[in-house]
Write a protein that holds these residues in place. Structure first.
Motif, short mmCIF file in Angstrom:
data_model
loop_
_atom_site.label_atom_id
_atom_site.label_comp_id
_atom_site.label_asym_id
_atom_site.label_seq_id
_atom_site.Cartn_x
_atom_site.Cartn_y
_atom_site.Cartn_z
N LEU A 19 13.65 -38.85 -1.40
CA LEU A 19 12.22 -38.62 -1.56
C LEU A 19 11.73 -37.62 -0.54
O LEU A 19 11.83 -37.85 0.67
CB LEU A 19 11.44 -39.93 -1.41
N GLY A 20 11.23 -36.49 -1.01
CA GLY A 20 10.65 -35.49 -0.14
C GLY A 20 9.16 -35.36 -0.39
O GLY A 20 8.71 -35.46 -1.53
N ILE A 21 8.40 -35.15 0.68
CA ILE A 21 6.95 -35.01 0.56
C ILE A 21 6.55 -33.65 1.11
O ILE A 21 6.96 -33.26 2.21
CB ILE A 21 6.22 -36.13 1.31
N ILE A 22 5.78 -32.92 0.34
CA ILE A 22 5.29 -31.60 0.74
C ILE A 22 3.96 -31.80 1.46
O ILE A 22 2.97 -32.20 0.84
CB ILE A 22 5.11 -30.69 -0.48
N PRO A 23 3.91 -31.57 2.76
CA PRO A 23 2.67 -31.84 3.51
C PRO A 23 1.54 -30.89 3.14
O PRO A 23 1.76 -29.75 2.69
CB PRO A 23 3.10 -31.62 4.97
N PHE A 24 0.32 -31.37 3.38
CA PHE A 24 -0.84 -30.50 3.21
C PHE A 24 -0.67 -29.22 4.04
O PHE A 24 -1.08 -28.14 3.63
CB PHE A 24 -2.12 -31.21 3.67
N ALA A 25 -0.10 -29.37 5.24
CA ALA A 25 -0.01 -28.26 6.18
C ALA A 25 1.20 -27.35 5.95
O ALA A 25 1.42 -26.41 6.72
CB ALA A 25 0.02 -28.80 7.61
N ALA A 26 1.98 -27.61 4.92
CA ALA A 26 3.18 -26.81 4.69
C ALA A 26 2.84 -25.35 4.36
O ALA A 26 1.84 -25.08 3.69
CB ALA A 26 4.00 -27.41 3.56
N ASP A 27 3.65 -24.44 4.87
CA ASP A 27 3.54 -23.04 4.47
C ASP A 27 4.24 -22.89 3.13
O ASP A 27 5.47 -22.83 3.06
CB ASP A 27 4.21 -22.13 5.51
#
Length: 280
Positions: free
Chosen positions: A204-212
């Motif tokens: 399970l991977g989560i793409i953060p709000f702050a990701a570029d």
């Protein structure tokens, strides 16, 4: 805009036109024989309306070619393999759609998915699934078989515990916070996600709000092995199995995967979304 689906619908319309002309019937005469409005004959022949199996049965019978029914049905199934409107797919309710999704998942050893707004069905709690399915039934005005559909969705989750299976699932952080159900139910759903991190069949991977982001956030999709991709839009479910489409979606998944976090970082994102929802 021309699409594979539209071209297939037009090709089926040409076959229907040839059957009518071959029988010596005008469009109006066939409409009278079938008790249909003449506009329906025109729309079907010109690929502006999708025939049902019942339409094809009636057409073949009325034009004196009942032996061609199975061939016409095959054309329709081939067309709908790539594009199925939810109105048609959910005509018998959500349970059948869940059964079909389970069959697809059982046929694949590796499933990669990206979801933008909701927790994937294979990870949902019954309460979360119930609200998602009920809202879908309300939108599409489909039969309310929500409890049967929830049971089928839970049955799909048995695959998570089968050795050798691989589910590589990506979520945008917003999916952790979207209140698609009451707050206490979302809290329980996030608790379940926390418990699934570390399961050997689930990555399970989560793409953060702050990701570029290397790519703007697009619609969700599921890649089954290297065979086909399923995409759900608001009005239809798409099945894409060309090598080019599979490669395109695999490339998009890989780009999202590069900025996703896992393990303890994913735990922290889930905990941050869980905290405002109150105690367990």
């Amino acid at each position: 805009m021309s699409t594979d689906f539209q071209r297939a619908r037009e090709a089926l319309g040409v076959r229907l036109h040839q059957l009518r002309v071959g029988s010596g019937l005008t469009g109006r005469q066939l409409a009278e024989r079938l008790a249909w409005p003449p506009s329906k004959i025109s729309k079907l022949e010109n690929g502006r309306q999708t025939a049902t199996e019942a339409d094809l049965n009636a057409w073949a019978e009325a034009t004196g070619q009942p032996a061609l029914v199975s061939s016409l049905h095959a054309d329709l199934r081939g067309m709908e393999t790539q594009y199925q409107s939810w109105k048609r797919r959910l005509a018998a309710g959500h349970r059948r759609a869940q059964v079909e999704a389970g069959q697809e998942e059982r046929s694949a050893g590796l499933i990669r998915a990206y979801e933008l707004t909701t927790i994937p069905g294979v990870l949902q709690t019954p309460d979360y699934a119930r609200h998602v399915l009920a809202s879908g039934a309300l939108l599409h005005q489909s039969p309310r078989d929500t409890e049967d559909a929830v049971r089928e969705r839970m049955r799909r989750q048995e695959l998570l515990y089968e050795p050798g299976r691989r589910f590589r699932l990506l979520l945008w952080e917003g999916a952790l916070r979207a209140l698609v159900c009451p707050r206490d139910m979302l809290a329980a759903q996030l608790d379940r996600l926390t418990g699934l991190i570390g399961l050997d069949t689930v990555d399970l991977g989560i793409i953060p709000f702050a990701a570029d982001l290397p790519l703007t956030l697009r619609h969700g999709f599921w890649i089954h092995d290297e065979e086909h991709v399923t995409v759900e839009t608001i009005n239809a479910a798409l099945w894409l199995d060309s090598a080019a489409d599979v490669a395109l979606y695999t490339r998009a998944w890989t780009m999202y995967d590069q900025v996703a976090v896992r393990g303890s970082q994913a735990h922290r994102l889930i905990a941050a979304a869980r905290r405002p929802l109150g105690p367990s």
